[in-house]
Design a protein around this motif. Structure first.
Motif, mmCIF file in Angstrom:
data_model
loop_
_atom_site.group_PDB
_atom_site.id
_atom_site.type_symbol
_atom_site.label_atom_id
_atom_site.label_comp_id
_atom_site.label_asym_id
_atom_site.label_seq_id
_atom_site.Cartn_x
_atom_site.Cartn_y
_atom_site.Cartn_z
ATOM 1 N N LEU A 1 38.543 38.044 31.516
ATOM 2 C CA LEU A 1 38.248 36.870 30.692
ATOM 3 C C LEU A 1 39.449 35.935 30.597
ATOM 4 C CD1 LEU A 1 36.147 38.385 27.817
ATOM 5 C CD2 LEU A 1 35.465 36.498 29.297
ATOM 6 N N GLU A 2 40.628 36.514 30.507
ATOM 7 C CA GLU A 2 41.852 35.700 30.472
ATOM 8 C C GLU A 2 41.977 34.887 31.761
ATOM 9 O OE1 GLU A 2 44.373 35.374 28.111
ATOM 10 O OE2 GLU A 2 43.098 36.488 26.714
ATOM 11 N N ALA B 1 31.734 38.112 25.362
ATOM 12 C CA ALA B 1 32.952 38.025 24.550
ATOM 13 C C ALA B 1 32.819 37.063 23.382
ATOM 14 C CB ALA B 1 34.121 37.591 25.430
ATOM 15 N N HIS B 2 32.008 36.027 23.537
ATOM 16 C CA HIS B 2 31.946 34.999 22.510
ATOM 17 C C HIS B 2 30.703 35.068 21.643
ATOM 18 C CE1 HIS B 2 35.556 33.271 24.079
ATOM 19 N NE2 HIS B 2 35.031 33.219 25.280
ATOM 20 N N GLU C 1 33.256 40.648 19.160
ATOM 21 C CA GLU C 1 34.704 40.529 19.261
ATOM 22 C C GLU C 1 35.403 41.886 19.138
ATOM 23 O OE1 GLU C 1 32.939 38.884 16.833
ATOM 24 O OE2 GLU C 1 32.763 36.953 17.838
ATOM 25 N N LEU D 1 32.544 45.285 26.599
ATOM 26 C CA LEU D 1 33.614 44.833 27.482
ATOM 27 C C LEU D 1 34.704 45.903 27.539
ATOM 28 C CD1 LEU D 1 34.155 41.117 26.460
ATOM 29 C CD2 LEU D 1 33.354 41.961 28.648
ATOM 30 N N THR D 2 35.212 46.154 28.725
ATOM 31 C CA THR D 2 36.336 47.076 28.879
ATOM 32 C C THR D 2 37.642 46.290 28.766
ATOM 33 O OG1 THR D 2 36.464 46.751 31.264
ATOM 34 C CG2 THR D 2 34.987 48.519 30.468
ATOM 35 N N GLU D 3 38.749 46.986 28.775
ATOM 36 C CA GLU D 3 40.055 46.307 28.773
ATOM 37 C C GLU D 3 40.184 45.443 30.031
ATOM 38 O OE1 GLU D 3 42.387 45.952 26.400
ATOM 39 O OE2 GLU D 3 40.874 46.963 25.189
ATOM 40 N N ARG E 1 31.838 35.817 29.535
ATOM 41 C CA ARG E 1 32.131 34.880 28.450
ATOM 42 C C ARG E 1 31.074 34.976 27.357
ATOM 43 N NH1 ARG E 1 31.608 29.836 30.176
ATOM 44 N NH2 ARG E 1 32.480 29.051 28.242
ATOM 45 N N ARG F 1 38.304 42.309 29.485
ATOM 46 C CA ARG F 1 39.045 41.348 28.654
ATOM 47 C C ARG F 1 40.134 40.659 29.468
ATOM 48 N NH1 ARG F 1 36.943 41.436 23.922
ATOM 49 N NH2 ARG F 1 36.020 43.312 23.064
#
Length: 166
Positions: free
Chosen positions: A113-114, A49-50, A55, A105-107, A46, A110
């Motif tokens: 993260l969801e 990503a944030h 981004e 971050l890799t796919e 997190r 991500r």
């Protein structure tokens, strides 16, 4: 003007917050376990990503991650090792400093993260369901205010040459 809480009220509030965080953390940990993600790894993902600039194709240094997580660089390395092994982040050389490593971050990261976001939302909704929306808003504002003031005092203390506890 509101009356400041007594020492007993403040201590009881601190105890209640500690219990709440432990319960929320335990529920989150239990729900992330099937995905192989620990709460510490979730926080790191997190944060990556944030963070401003992360981004898109931008990256963050490992040392920056440690600082933002308020952990030792060696601890951040351990967390990132596990995330890299799981295929959630990759390390890339820093183009401006050969000694530094940048994190991407890799796919799969991500997608994780969801899942993390969904779990956090579910756990929070369940825990705070008995609390009205107005009370939740008031509690959030009070905690944000306390955190802002605490951080300001810590900055002042560091500026004055002391080491404030984080």
């Amino acid at each position: 003007m509101t009356t400041p809480p007594t020492a007993d009220t403040a201590a009881e509030l601190a105890d209640a917050l500690t219990r709440a965080m432990k319960r929320i953390r335990r529920q989150t940990m239990n729900r992330l376990e099937p995905y192989g993600i620990t709460p510490g790894q979730a926080r790191a993902l997190r944060t990556l990503a944030h963070a401003p600039g992360c981004e898109g194709r931008e990256t963050m240094r490992l040392s920056e991650l440690a600082e933002r997580l308020h952990i030792a660089p060696r601890s951040a390395t351990t967390v990132v090792d596990a995330l890299e092994e799981a295929g959630l982040v990759t390390r890339t050389p820093d183009p401006t400093d050969r000694r530094a490593v940048r994190l991407v971050l890799t796919e799969d990261g991500r997608a994780a993260l969801e899942r993390i976001g969904q779990v956090r939302h579910e756990v929070a909704q369940e825990y705070f369901a008995p609390v009205s929306a107005a009370e939740q808003t008031a509690l959030l504002q009070a905690l944000r205010g306390a955190e802002t003031e605490f951080e300001a005092r810590c900055r002042e203390h560091r500026t004055a040459g002391g080491d404030a506890a984080r």
